[in-house]
Design an enzyme around this catalytic site. Sequence first.
Site, short mmCIF file in Angstrom:
data_model
loop_
_atom_site.label_atom_id
_atom_site.label_comp_id
_atom_site.label_asym_id
_atom_site.label_seq_id
_atom_site.Cartn_x
_atom_site.Cartn_y
_atom_site.Cartn_z
N SER A 15 11.70 1.05 -15.66
CA SER A 15 12.41 2.08 -15.26
C SER A 15 12.41 3.23 -16.00
CB SER A 15 13.88 1.67 -15.00
OG SER A 15 13.88 0.50 -14.30
N ILE A 150 4.09 -11.41 -19.24
CA ILE A 150 3.10 -12.40 -18.67
C ILE A 150 2.34 -12.24 -17.21
CG2 ILE A 150 2.49 -14.85 -18.06
CD1 ILE A 150 4.77 -15.41 -20.33
N CYS A 383 18.61 2.40 12.36
CA CYS A 383 18.29 1.16 12.82
C CYS A 383 19.51 0.15 12.85
CB CYS A 383 17.26 0.50 11.58
SG CYS A 383 16.20 -0.73 12.17
N ARG A 464 13.65 -6.30 14.41
CA ARG A 464 13.37 -7.47 15.43
C ARG A 464 14.19 -7.39 16.61
NH1 ARG A 464 10.54 -11.10 12.24
NH2 ARG A 464 11.37 -11.18 10.27
N HIS A 509 13.28 4.53 11.46
CA HIS A 509 14.05 5.02 10.10
C HIS A 509 13.25 6.12 9.83
CE1 HIS A 509 15.54 1.02 8.58
NE2 HIS A 509 14.53 0.54 9.24
N GLU A 511 14.28 8.26 7.85
CA GLU A 511 14.37 8.67 6.31
C GLU A 511 12.73 8.76 5.32
OE1 GLU A 511 15.64 6.03 7.68
OE2 GLU A 511 15.74 4.12 6.33
N1 GLN Z 1 18.59 -6.28 11.48
C1 GLN Z 1 17.95 -5.29 12.24
C2 GLN Z 1 16.70 -5.88 13.03
O1 GLN Z 1 16.07 -6.62 12.76
C3 GLN Z 1 18.19 -4.00 12.02
C4 GLN Z 1 17.05 -4.11 10.97
C5 GLN Z 1 17.02 -2.54 10.03
O2 GLN Z 1 17.99 -2.02 9.92
N2 GLN Z 1 15.93 -2.20 9.46
O3 GLN Z 1 16.40 -5.39 14.16
#
Ligand code: GLN
Length: 541
Positions: A15, A150, A383, A464, A509, A511
Amino acid sequence: MSAKYIFFTGGVVSSVGKGVTAAALGRCLKERGFNVIVQKLDPYINVDPGTMSPYQHGEVFVLDDGAETDLDLGHYERFIDISLNRVCNVTTGQVYAEVIGKERRGDYLGGTIQVIPHITNEIKRRIGQAAKATDAEIVLVEIGGTVGDIESLPFLEALRQMRSDLGRENSIYIHVTWLPYIGATGELKTKPTQHSVRELRSIGISPDVIVARSDYPINDDLCSKIALFCDVERRAVVSLVTAPVRYEVPLVLEQLGLAEYVLGRMGLQSRCHPDWSEWERLVQEMKRPKPKVKIALVGKYVELHDAYFSVREALTHAGLAAGVEVEIGWVHSSDLEKDKGWDIVLQADGVLVPGGFGSRGTEGKIRAIRYARENKVPYLGLCLGMQLMVVEFARHLFGSDEPNSTEFSRSTQHPVIDLMPDQRSIADMGGTMRLGLYPCVLQPGTRSAAAYAKSMVQERHRHRFELNNAYREMFVKGGMIFSGLSPDGRLVEIVELTDHPFMVATQFHPEFLSRPNRPHPLFRAFLEAVSKRAGLSEKDA
Ligand code: GLN
Protein backbone atom coordinates in the site's frame (compact mmCIF):
# COMPACT_ATOMS: atom_id res chain seq x y z
CA MET A 1 9.17 -2.49 -32.84
CA SER A 2 8.65 -5.19 -30.23
CA ALA A 3 7.37 -3.96 -26.90
CA LYS A 4 9.57 -2.64 -24.11
CA TYR A 5 8.78 -3.53 -20.53
CA ILE A 6 8.88 -1.62 -17.26
CA PHE A 7 8.50 -3.89 -14.23
CA PHE A 8 7.39 -2.51 -10.86
CA THR A 9 8.13 -4.38 -7.66
CA GLY A 10 7.24 -3.25 -4.16
CA GLY A 11 9.51 -3.16 -1.14
CA VAL A 12 9.24 -2.77 2.64
CA VAL A 13 5.45 -2.59 3.01
CA SER A 14 2.39 -2.85 0.80
CA SER A 15 0.00 0.00 0.00
CA VAL A 16 2.78 2.50 -0.74
CA GLY A 17 1.22 3.56 -4.02
CA LYS A 18 2.90 1.26 -6.51
CA GLY A 19 -0.24 1.23 -8.65
CA VAL A 20 -0.51 5.01 -8.73
CA THR A 21 3.22 5.31 -9.50
CA ALA A 22 2.88 2.90 -12.43
CA ALA A 23 -0.25 4.69 -13.65
CA ALA A 24 1.43 8.10 -13.36
CA LEU A 25 4.56 6.99 -15.23
CA GLY A 26 2.28 5.47 -17.86
CA ARG A 27 0.67 8.88 -18.30
CA CYS A 28 4.10 10.57 -18.62
CA LEU A 29 4.99 8.10 -21.39
CA LYS A 30 1.66 8.51 -23.17
CA GLU A 31 2.22 12.27 -23.10
CA ARG A 32 5.43 11.58 -25.02
CA GLY A 33 3.56 9.86 -27.82
CA PHE A 34 3.88 6.19 -26.82
CA ASN A 35 1.15 3.61 -26.86
CA VAL A 36 1.23 2.20 -23.32
CA ILE A 37 -0.70 -0.29 -21.24
CA VAL A 38 -0.34 -1.42 -17.67
CA GLN A 39 -0.65 -5.01 -16.49
CA LYS A 40 -1.10 -6.15 -12.90
CA LEU A 41 0.17 -9.52 -11.73
CA ASP A 42 -1.63 -10.60 -8.56
CA PRO A 43 -0.11 -13.43 -6.54
CA TYR A 44 -3.34 -14.76 -5.00
CA ILE A 45 -4.85 -18.10 -6.01
CA ASN A 46 -8.33 -16.80 -6.85
CA VAL A 47 -8.76 -16.73 -10.62
CA ASP A 48 -9.99 -13.15 -10.29
CA PRO A 49 -11.13 -10.91 -7.43
CA GLY A 50 -14.80 -11.33 -8.46
CA THR A 51 -15.45 -13.94 -5.78
CA MET A 52 -13.61 -12.08 -3.01
CA SER A 53 -15.24 -10.02 -0.31
CA PRO A 54 -14.65 -6.30 -0.77
CA TYR A 55 -13.33 -6.37 2.83
CA GLN A 56 -10.48 -8.57 1.60
CA HIS A 57 -9.82 -6.90 -1.65
CA GLY A 58 -11.51 -3.53 -2.02
CA GLU A 59 -13.51 -2.82 -5.14
CA VAL A 60 -13.71 -5.18 -8.10
CA PHE A 61 -12.99 -3.07 -11.17
CA VAL A 62 -14.82 -4.21 -14.32
CA LEU A 63 -13.34 -3.71 -17.79
CA ASP A 64 -15.10 -3.25 -21.13
CA ASP A 65 -14.63 -6.92 -21.95
CA GLY A 66 -16.21 -7.96 -18.65
CA ALA A 67 -13.03 -8.93 -16.81
CA GLU A 68 -13.37 -8.54 -13.04
CA THR A 69 -10.06 -7.06 -11.95
CA ASP A 70 -7.99 -5.43 -9.25
CA LEU A 71 -8.80 -1.82 -8.39
CA ASP A 72 -5.33 -0.76 -9.57
CA LEU A 73 -6.66 -1.20 -13.12
CA GLY A 74 -9.01 1.66 -12.29
CA HIS A 75 -5.99 3.86 -11.51
CA TYR A 76 -4.37 2.87 -14.80
CA GLU A 77 -7.48 3.65 -16.83
CA ARG A 78 -8.18 6.95 -15.09
CA PHE A 79 -4.61 8.26 -15.09
CA ILE A 80 -3.71 7.22 -18.60
CA ASP A 81 -7.21 7.53 -20.08
CA ILE A 82 -7.14 4.13 -21.76
CA SER A 83 -9.43 1.10 -21.81
CA LEU A 84 -7.68 -2.05 -20.72
CA ASN A 85 -8.19 -5.63 -21.74
CA ARG A 86 -8.64 -8.77 -19.62
CA VAL A 87 -5.03 -9.83 -20.30
CA CYS A 88 -4.01 -6.85 -18.14
CA ASN A 89 -4.80 -8.65 -14.88
CA VAL A 90 -3.03 -11.95 -14.29
CA THR A 91 -3.40 -13.99 -11.11
CA THR A 92 -1.66 -17.07 -9.78
CA GLY A 93 -5.06 -18.77 -10.03
CA GLN A 94 -5.26 -18.15 -13.79
CA VAL A 95 -1.70 -19.33 -14.32
CA TYR A 96 -2.20 -22.58 -12.41
CA ALA A 97 -5.63 -23.22 -13.97
CA GLU A 98 -4.07 -22.96 -17.45
CA VAL A 99 -1.11 -25.19 -16.65
CA ILE A 100 -3.21 -27.81 -14.86
CA GLY A 101 -5.75 -27.76 -17.74
CA LYS A 102 -2.95 -28.49 -20.21
CA GLU A 103 -1.57 -31.23 -18.00
CA ARG A 104 -5.00 -32.92 -17.89
CA ARG A 105 -5.31 -32.69 -21.67
CA GLY A 106 -1.98 -34.45 -21.94
CA ASP A 107 -0.09 -31.54 -23.46
CA TYR A 108 2.94 -32.28 -21.31
CA LEU A 109 2.69 -36.05 -21.48
CA GLY A 110 5.71 -37.61 -19.85
CA GLY A 111 6.80 -34.40 -18.12
CA THR A 112 6.88 -33.51 -14.47
CA ILE A 113 5.11 -30.18 -14.12
CA GLN A 114 7.08 -27.73 -11.99
CA VAL A 115 7.04 -24.11 -10.90
CA ILE A 116 10.17 -23.57 -13.00
CA PRO A 117 9.78 -23.78 -15.99
CA HIS A 118 6.07 -24.52 -16.44
CA ILE A 119 4.53 -21.93 -14.15
CA THR A 120 7.15 -19.29 -14.95
CA ASN A 121 6.74 -19.93 -18.70
CA GLU A 122 3.00 -19.43 -18.41
CA ILE A 123 3.59 -16.16 -16.51
CA LYS A 124 5.96 -15.01 -19.26
CA ARG A 125 3.46 -16.03 -21.95
CA ARG A 126 0.80 -13.92 -20.27
CA ILE A 127 3.11 -10.93 -19.95
CA GLY A 128 3.89 -11.24 -23.69
CA GLN A 129 0.20 -11.64 -24.51
CA ALA A 130 -0.63 -8.20 -23.09
CA ALA A 131 1.46 -6.39 -25.70
CA LYS A 132 0.19 -8.61 -28.54
CA ALA A 133 -3.47 -8.19 -27.61
CA THR A 134 -3.22 -4.42 -27.45
CA ASP A 135 -0.41 -3.30 -29.80
CA ALA A 136 1.24 -1.53 -26.88
CA GLU A 137 4.77 -0.25 -27.41
CA ILE A 138 5.56 0.01 -23.72
CA VAL A 139 4.05 -2.39 -21.19
CA LEU A 140 4.24 -1.39 -17.55
CA VAL A 141 3.91 -4.48 -15.36
CA GLU A 142 3.11 -4.17 -11.66
CA ILE A 143 3.71 -7.13 -9.37
CA GLY A 144 1.26 -7.19 -6.47
CA GLY A 145 2.52 -7.62 -2.93
CA THR A 146 5.96 -6.98 -1.52
CA VAL A 147 9.33 -8.54 -2.29
CA GLY A 148 9.87 -11.28 0.26
CA ASP A 149 6.33 -12.69 -0.02
CA ILE A 150 6.36 -16.41 -0.76
CA GLU A 151 3.46 -16.12 -3.22
CA SER A 152 5.15 -13.65 -5.52
CA LEU A 153 8.35 -15.68 -6.00
CA PRO A 154 7.31 -17.36 -9.29
CA PHE A 155 6.39 -13.94 -10.72
CA LEU A 156 9.75 -12.47 -9.72
CA GLU A 157 11.56 -15.48 -11.17
CA ALA A 158 9.68 -14.96 -14.45
CA LEU A 159 10.72 -11.29 -14.40
CA ARG A 160 14.33 -12.26 -13.76
CA GLN A 161 14.30 -14.56 -16.77
CA MET A 162 12.72 -11.86 -18.92
CA ARG A 163 15.74 -9.62 -18.58
CA SER A 164 17.88 -12.05 -20.53
CA ASP A 165 15.00 -12.93 -22.88
CA LEU A 166 14.36 -9.27 -23.68
CA GLY A 167 17.79 -7.71 -23.26
CA ARG A 168 18.77 -4.77 -21.06
CA GLU A 169 17.58 -2.08 -23.43
CA ASN A 170 14.10 -3.56 -23.54
CA SER A 171 13.41 -3.90 -19.83
CA ILE A 172 13.60 -1.67 -16.78
CA TYR A 173 13.08 -2.71 -13.17
CA ILE A 174 11.61 -0.11 -10.83
CA HIS A 175 11.48 -0.88 -7.13
CA VAL A 176 8.98 1.20 -5.13
CA THR A 177 9.83 1.32 -1.43
CA TRP A 178 8.86 3.14 1.74
CA LEU A 179 11.08 5.22 4.02
CA PRO A 180 9.74 5.03 7.57
CA TYR A 181 9.88 8.16 9.72
CA ILE A 182 11.17 7.90 13.26
CA GLY A 183 9.36 10.54 15.26
CA ALA A 184 11.76 10.55 18.25
CA THR A 185 14.73 11.59 16.12
CA GLY A 186 12.81 13.20 13.27
CA GLU A 187 14.58 11.02 10.71
CA LEU A 188 13.67 9.03 7.64
CA LYS A 189 15.28 5.60 7.48
CA THR A 190 16.70 3.91 4.39
CA LYS A 191 17.66 0.60 6.00
CA PRO A 192 14.42 -1.25 5.13
CA THR A 193 14.92 -0.14 1.50
CA GLN A 194 18.47 -1.51 1.54
CA HIS A 195 17.19 -4.83 2.91
CA SER A 196 14.45 -5.03 0.39
CA VAL A 197 16.85 -4.37 -2.51
CA ARG A 198 19.16 -7.05 -1.09
CA GLU A 199 16.23 -9.48 -1.05
CA LEU A 200 15.42 -8.60 -4.65
CA ARG A 201 19.07 -9.14 -5.63
CA SER A 202 19.09 -12.54 -3.96
CA ILE A 203 16.34 -13.50 -6.43
CA GLY A 204 18.53 -12.24 -9.26
CA ILE A 205 16.88 -8.89 -9.99
CA SER A 206 18.88 -5.66 -9.71
CA PRO A 207 16.61 -2.64 -9.76
CA ASP A 208 17.43 0.09 -12.27
CA VAL A 209 15.34 2.72 -10.52
CA ILE A 210 14.28 3.17 -6.91
CA VAL A 211 11.16 5.17 -6.17
CA ALA A 212 11.43 6.08 -2.50
CA ARG A 213 8.03 6.89 -1.05
CA SER A 214 7.52 8.83 2.14
CA ASP A 215 5.10 11.11 3.93
CA TYR A 216 7.97 13.51 4.67
CA PRO A 217 10.41 15.40 2.42
CA ILE A 218 13.38 13.27 1.42
CA ASN A 219 16.61 15.25 1.25
CA ASP A 220 19.31 14.90 -1.34
CA ASP A 221 21.78 13.17 1.02
CA LEU A 222 19.27 10.45 1.67
CA CYS A 223 18.78 9.87 -2.06
CA SER A 224 22.55 9.70 -2.55
CA LYS A 225 22.75 7.20 0.29
CA ILE A 226 20.08 5.02 -1.32
CA ALA A 227 21.94 5.23 -4.64
CA LEU A 228 25.20 4.18 -3.00
CA PHE A 229 23.83 1.31 -0.92
CA CYS A 230 21.46 0.01 -3.54
CA ASP A 231 23.88 0.40 -6.43
CA VAL A 232 21.75 2.54 -8.72
CA GLU A 233 22.66 5.84 -10.37
CA ARG A 234 21.86 8.90 -8.27
CA ARG A 235 19.57 10.09 -11.08
CA ALA A 236 17.67 6.84 -10.77
CA VAL A 237 16.63 7.45 -7.17
CA VAL A 238 13.31 9.23 -7.28
CA SER A 239 11.85 10.65 -4.10
CA LEU A 240 8.09 10.63 -4.16
CA VAL A 241 6.55 12.36 -1.18
CA THR A 242 2.86 11.64 -0.62
CA ALA A 243 0.97 14.19 -2.71
CA PRO A 244 -2.07 15.94 -1.23
CA VAL A 245 -3.95 15.12 -4.44
CA ARG A 246 -3.31 11.72 -6.03
CA TYR A 247 -3.65 13.15 -9.54
CA GLU A 248 -0.60 15.31 -8.87
CA VAL A 249 1.73 12.32 -9.05
CA PRO A 250 2.23 12.44 -12.87
CA LEU A 251 3.26 16.11 -12.54
CA VAL A 252 5.69 15.25 -9.75
CA LEU A 253 7.22 12.40 -11.78
CA GLU A 254 7.50 14.78 -14.72
CA GLN A 255 9.47 17.24 -12.62
CA LEU A 256 11.69 14.47 -11.34
CA GLY A 257 12.45 13.45 -14.94
CA LEU A 258 11.57 9.79 -14.47
CA ALA A 259 10.02 9.30 -17.92
CA GLU A 260 13.06 10.79 -19.68
CA TYR A 261 15.40 8.63 -17.62
CA VAL A 262 13.44 5.47 -18.35
CA LEU A 263 13.16 6.23 -22.08
CA GLY A 264 16.90 6.95 -22.21
CA ARG A 265 17.69 3.61 -20.59
CA MET A 266 15.51 1.87 -23.17
CA GLY A 267 17.11 3.71 -26.10
CA LEU A 268 13.95 5.68 -26.87
CA GLN A 269 13.30 9.37 -27.36
CA SER A 270 10.19 11.36 -26.65
CA ARG A 271 8.11 11.69 -29.81
CA CYS A 272 6.53 14.92 -28.69
CA HIS A 273 6.72 17.47 -25.97
CA PRO A 274 4.32 16.57 -23.16
CA ASP A 275 1.40 18.92 -22.82
CA TRP A 276 0.33 19.03 -19.18
CA SER A 277 -1.86 22.12 -19.41
CA GLU A 278 -5.18 20.29 -19.00
CA TRP A 279 -3.82 18.07 -16.24
CA GLU A 280 -2.36 21.06 -14.38
CA ARG A 281 -5.67 22.87 -14.55
CA LEU A 282 -7.36 19.78 -13.18
CA VAL A 283 -5.00 19.50 -10.22
CA GLN A 284 -5.27 23.21 -9.49
CA GLU A 285 -9.03 22.92 -9.55
CA MET A 286 -8.88 19.95 -7.16
CA LYS A 287 -6.81 21.97 -4.71
CA ARG A 288 -8.91 25.13 -4.96
CA PRO A 289 -11.22 25.53 -1.96
CA LYS A 290 -14.76 25.06 -3.21
CA PRO A 291 -18.19 25.14 -1.63
CA LYS A 292 -18.97 21.76 -0.08
CA VAL A 293 -21.85 19.44 -0.77
CA LYS A 294 -22.59 16.41 1.38
CA ILE A 295 -23.44 13.03 -0.07
CA ALA A 296 -24.57 10.18 2.15
CA LEU A 297 -23.07 7.00 0.68
CA VAL A 298 -25.17 4.19 2.11
CA GLY A 299 -23.34 0.90 1.70
CA LYS A 300 -22.47 -2.41 3.23
CA TYR A 301 -18.68 -2.18 3.26
CA VAL A 302 -18.26 1.48 4.24
CA GLU A 303 -15.54 0.81 6.85
CA LEU A 304 -13.27 0.09 3.91
CA HIS A 305 -13.47 3.09 1.60
CA ASP A 306 -11.49 1.21 -1.06
CA ALA A 307 -14.57 -0.95 -1.57
CA TYR A 308 -16.15 2.04 -3.33
CA PHE A 309 -13.03 3.47 -4.95
CA SER A 310 -14.44 4.24 -8.40
CA VAL A 311 -17.63 5.71 -6.92
CA ARG A 312 -15.52 8.11 -4.86
CA GLU A 313 -13.43 9.01 -7.89
CA ALA A 314 -16.50 9.55 -10.06
CA LEU A 315 -17.92 11.90 -7.41
CA THR A 316 -14.63 13.82 -7.29
CA HIS A 317 -14.52 14.14 -11.09
CA ALA A 318 -18.11 15.33 -11.25
CA GLY A 319 -17.45 17.71 -8.34
CA LEU A 320 -14.68 19.34 -10.37
CA ALA A 321 -17.06 19.92 -13.26
CA ALA A 322 -19.80 21.23 -10.96
CA GLY A 323 -17.32 23.43 -9.05
CA VAL A 324 -18.03 21.80 -5.68
CA GLU A 325 -16.13 19.66 -3.24
CA VAL A 326 -17.92 16.46 -2.39
CA GLU A 327 -17.83 15.43 1.24
CA ILE A 328 -18.89 11.82 1.58
CA GLY A 329 -20.76 10.80 4.71
CA TRP A 330 -20.19 7.06 5.02
CA VAL A 331 -23.33 5.34 6.27
CA HIS A 332 -23.44 1.69 7.26
CA SER A 333 -26.74 0.47 5.85
CA SER A 334 -27.39 -1.97 8.70
CA ASP A 335 -27.01 0.93 11.17
CA LEU A 336 -30.03 2.61 9.60
CA GLU A 337 -32.05 -0.51 10.42
CA LYS A 338 -31.11 0.02 14.08
CA ASP A 339 -32.04 3.71 13.86
CA LYS A 340 -28.39 4.72 13.93
CA GLY A 341 -26.47 6.81 11.40
CA TRP A 342 -29.53 8.79 10.31
CA ASP A 343 -27.94 12.14 11.23
CA ILE A 344 -25.58 11.78 8.24
CA VAL A 345 -28.47 10.98 5.89
CA LEU A 346 -30.59 13.83 7.22
CA GLN A 347 -27.77 16.37 6.80
CA ALA A 348 -26.85 15.21 3.31
CA ASP A 349 -27.66 17.13 0.14
CA GLY A 350 -27.83 13.87 -1.80
CA VAL A 351 -28.05 10.12 -1.22
CA LEU A 352 -26.12 7.47 -3.15
CA VAL A 353 -26.61 3.71 -2.88
CA PRO A 354 -23.83 1.84 -4.69
CA GLY A 355 -23.61 -1.77 -5.88
CA GLY A 356 -23.64 -4.73 -3.53
CA PHE A 357 -24.51 -8.35 -2.94
CA GLY A 358 -26.28 -10.30 -0.21
CA SER A 359 -29.10 -9.34 2.10
CA ARG A 360 -27.23 -7.72 5.01
CA GLY A 361 -28.20 -4.08 5.27
CA THR A 362 -30.59 -4.04 2.29
CA GLU A 363 -33.55 -2.93 4.44
CA GLY A 364 -31.44 -0.01 5.70
CA LYS A 365 -30.68 0.99 2.11
CA ILE A 366 -34.38 0.79 1.25
CA ARG A 367 -35.17 3.10 4.18
CA ALA A 368 -32.59 5.63 2.97
CA ILE A 369 -34.08 5.46 -0.54
CA ARG A 370 -37.57 6.00 0.85
CA TYR A 371 -36.31 9.02 2.75
CA ALA A 372 -34.75 10.43 -0.46
CA ARG A 373 -37.94 9.83 -2.45
CA GLU A 374 -40.33 11.28 0.12
CA ASN A 375 -38.18 14.29 0.93
CA LYS A 376 -37.20 14.99 -2.67
CA VAL A 377 -33.51 14.61 -1.88
CA PRO A 378 -31.41 13.93 -5.02
CA TYR A 379 -30.69 10.22 -5.32
CA LEU A 380 -28.31 8.20 -7.47
CA GLY A 381 -28.52 4.40 -7.39
CA LEU A 382 -25.90 2.14 -8.91
CA CYS A 383 -26.77 -1.49 -9.75
CA LEU A 384 -28.04 -2.78 -6.40
CA GLY A 385 -28.90 0.87 -5.71
CA MET A 386 -31.21 0.73 -8.76
CA GLN A 387 -32.73 -2.61 -7.81
CA LEU A 388 -33.52 -1.38 -4.30
CA MET A 389 -34.99 1.86 -5.64
CA VAL A 390 -37.35 -0.32 -7.66
CA VAL A 391 -38.18 -2.46 -4.59
CA GLU A 392 -38.83 0.65 -2.50
CA PHE A 393 -41.07 2.15 -5.19
CA ALA A 394 -43.02 -1.10 -5.48
CA ARG A 395 -43.51 -1.19 -1.71
CA HIS A 396 -44.81 2.36 -1.91
CA LEU A 397 -47.23 1.52 -4.75
CA PHE A 398 -48.47 -1.67 -3.09
CA GLY A 399 -48.55 -0.07 0.36
CA SER A 400 -46.83 -3.19 1.65
CA ASP A 401 -43.35 -4.47 2.51
CA GLU A 402 -43.92 -7.62 0.47
CA PRO A 403 -42.23 -6.60 -2.82
CA ASN A 404 -38.60 -7.63 -2.91
CA SER A 405 -35.73 -8.90 -5.04
CA THR A 406 -35.53 -12.68 -5.22
CA GLU A 407 -31.87 -12.25 -4.24
CA PHE A 408 -33.17 -11.46 -0.74
CA SER A 409 -36.50 -13.27 -0.60
CA ARG A 410 -37.02 -16.26 -2.85
CA SER A 411 -40.64 -16.64 -1.88
CA THR A 412 -41.77 -13.02 -2.18
CA GLN A 413 -45.22 -12.61 -3.75
CA HIS A 414 -43.94 -9.61 -5.70
CA PRO A 415 -40.53 -10.42 -7.16
CA VAL A 416 -40.04 -6.99 -8.74
CA ILE A 417 -36.34 -7.74 -9.16
CA ASP A 418 -35.62 -11.25 -10.35
CA LEU A 419 -32.80 -13.43 -11.61
CA MET A 420 -32.11 -12.88 -15.32
CA PRO A 421 -33.46 -15.84 -17.34
CA ASP A 422 -30.04 -16.78 -18.73
CA GLN A 423 -28.67 -16.88 -15.17
CA ARG A 424 -31.07 -19.59 -13.99
CA SER A 425 -29.02 -22.56 -15.12
CA ILE A 426 -25.70 -21.15 -13.89
CA ALA A 427 -24.25 -22.81 -10.81
CA ASP A 428 -20.67 -21.43 -10.73
CA MET A 429 -20.15 -18.13 -8.92
CA GLY A 430 -16.93 -16.97 -10.61
CA GLY A 431 -17.08 -14.86 -13.79
CA THR A 432 -20.69 -15.81 -14.56
CA MET A 433 -22.58 -12.56 -14.03
CA ARG A 434 -23.69 -10.31 -16.88
CA LEU A 435 -20.36 -8.59 -17.21
CA GLY A 436 -18.84 -5.76 -19.18
CA LEU A 437 -19.96 -3.36 -21.85
CA TYR A 438 -23.54 -3.53 -23.16
CA PRO A 439 -25.45 -0.90 -25.13
CA CYS A 440 -28.25 1.13 -23.58
CA VAL A 441 -30.74 3.10 -25.63
CA LEU A 442 -31.87 6.34 -23.99
CA GLN A 443 -35.48 7.44 -24.12
CA PRO A 444 -35.81 11.01 -25.44
CA GLY A 445 -37.13 13.63 -23.06
CA THR A 446 -35.79 11.94 -19.93
CA ARG A 447 -33.27 13.30 -17.42
CA SER A 448 -30.82 10.61 -18.41
CA ALA A 449 -31.03 11.42 -22.12
CA ALA A 450 -30.52 15.10 -21.30
CA ALA A 451 -27.49 14.31 -19.12
CA TYR A 452 -25.82 12.15 -21.75
CA ALA A 453 -26.98 14.28 -24.71
CA LYS A 454 -26.89 11.09 -26.77
CA SER A 455 -29.38 8.48 -27.89
CA MET A 456 -27.25 5.41 -27.20
CA VAL A 457 -24.45 4.68 -24.74
CA GLN A 458 -22.28 1.73 -23.77
CA GLU A 459 -21.81 1.04 -20.07
CA ARG A 460 -20.10 -1.58 -17.92
CA HIS A 461 -22.21 -4.13 -16.04
CA ARG A 462 -21.83 -6.66 -13.23
CA HIS A 463 -25.11 -8.22 -12.13
CA ARG A 464 -27.32 -11.33 -12.11
CA PHE A 465 -30.68 -9.77 -11.29
CA GLU A 466 -32.87 -7.41 -13.33
CA LEU A 467 -36.15 -5.52 -13.18
CA ASN A 468 -39.04 -7.96 -13.63
CA ASN A 469 -40.85 -6.87 -16.79
CA ALA A 470 -44.20 -8.16 -15.49
CA TYR A 471 -44.32 -5.07 -13.25
CA ARG A 472 -43.32 -2.49 -15.84
CA GLU A 473 -46.80 -1.21 -16.56
CA MET A 474 -47.57 -0.74 -12.89
CA PHE A 475 -44.37 1.23 -12.37
CA VAL A 476 -44.99 3.49 -15.35
CA LYS A 477 -48.49 4.24 -14.12
CA GLY A 478 -47.02 5.03 -10.71
CA GLY A 479 -44.61 7.63 -12.12
CA MET A 480 -41.43 5.73 -12.90
CA ILE A 481 -39.77 6.15 -16.29
CA PHE A 482 -37.54 3.57 -17.90
CA SER A 483 -35.14 6.05 -19.40
CA GLY A 484 -32.58 3.50 -20.57
CA LEU A 485 -33.31 0.10 -22.14
CA SER A 486 -31.30 -2.59 -23.89
CA PRO A 487 -31.63 -2.18 -27.70
CA ASP A 488 -34.18 -5.05 -27.83
CA GLY A 489 -36.19 -3.21 -25.17
CA ARG A 490 -36.16 -6.25 -22.90
CA LEU A 491 -33.86 -5.16 -20.11
CA VAL A 492 -34.35 -2.02 -18.05
CA GLU A 493 -31.02 -0.21 -17.74
CA ILE A 494 -32.00 3.13 -16.17
CA VAL A 495 -34.99 4.17 -14.07
CA GLU A 496 -36.01 7.62 -12.92
CA LEU A 497 -38.96 9.17 -11.13
CA THR A 498 -41.03 11.92 -12.69
CA ASP A 499 -42.23 13.59 -9.53
CA HIS A 500 -38.81 14.22 -8.02
CA PRO A 501 -35.95 16.69 -8.63
CA PHE A 502 -33.44 13.88 -9.34
CA MET A 503 -34.08 10.25 -8.58
CA VAL A 504 -32.12 8.24 -11.13
CA ALA A 505 -30.62 4.78 -10.90
CA THR A 506 -28.75 2.50 -13.28
CA GLN A 507 -28.46 -1.25 -13.64
CA PHE A 508 -24.90 -0.68 -14.87
CA HIS A 509 -21.91 0.86 -13.10
CA PRO A 510 -21.31 4.34 -14.56
CA GLU A 511 -18.48 4.92 -12.06
CA PHE A 512 -16.09 2.72 -14.04
CA LEU A 513 -16.08 5.01 -17.07
CA SER A 514 -15.62 8.33 -15.27
CA ARG A 515 -12.35 10.13 -15.98
CA PRO A 516 -10.92 13.18 -14.21
CA ASN A 517 -11.22 15.26 -17.38
CA ARG A 518 -14.46 13.56 -18.53
CA PRO A 519 -16.79 13.19 -15.57
CA HIS A 520 -19.62 10.75 -16.08
CA PRO A 521 -22.77 12.57 -17.31
CA LEU A 522 -25.05 10.95 -14.71
CA PHE A 523 -22.73 11.77 -11.80
CA ARG A 524 -22.50 15.27 -13.15
CA ALA A 525 -26.27 15.66 -13.41
CA PHE A 526 -26.61 14.20 -9.89
CA LEU A 527 -24.16 16.75 -8.47
CA GLU A 528 -25.94 19.59 -10.25
CA ALA A 529 -29.16 18.56 -8.50
CA VAL A 530 -27.26 18.14 -5.22
CA SER A 531 -25.71 21.63 -5.53
CA LYS A 532 -29.13 23.08 -6.16
CA ARG A 533 -30.48 21.37 -3.09
CA ALA A 534 -27.50 22.68 -1.09
CA GLY A 535 -28.53 26.18 -2.14
CA LEU A 536 -25.50 26.75 -4.34
CA SER A 537 -26.22 28.72 -7.46
CA GLU A 538 -24.06 28.24 -10.57
CA LYS A 539 -22.26 31.43 -9.53
CA ASP A 540 -21.26 30.15 -6.04
CA ALA A 541 -19.90 26.99 -7.56
N1 GLN B 1 -26.61 -8.27 -6.37
C1 GLN B 1 -27.18 -7.61 -7.51
C2 GLN B 1 -27.12 -8.47 -8.75
O1 GLN B 1 -26.38 -9.41 -8.82
C3 GLN B 1 -26.49 -6.28 -7.75
C4 GLN B 1 -25.08 -6.42 -8.21
C5 GLN B 1 -24.27 -5.15 -8.09
O2 GLN B 1 -24.67 -4.23 -7.40
N2 GLN B 1 -23.10 -5.14 -8.72
O3 GLN B 1 -27.79 -8.22 -9.71
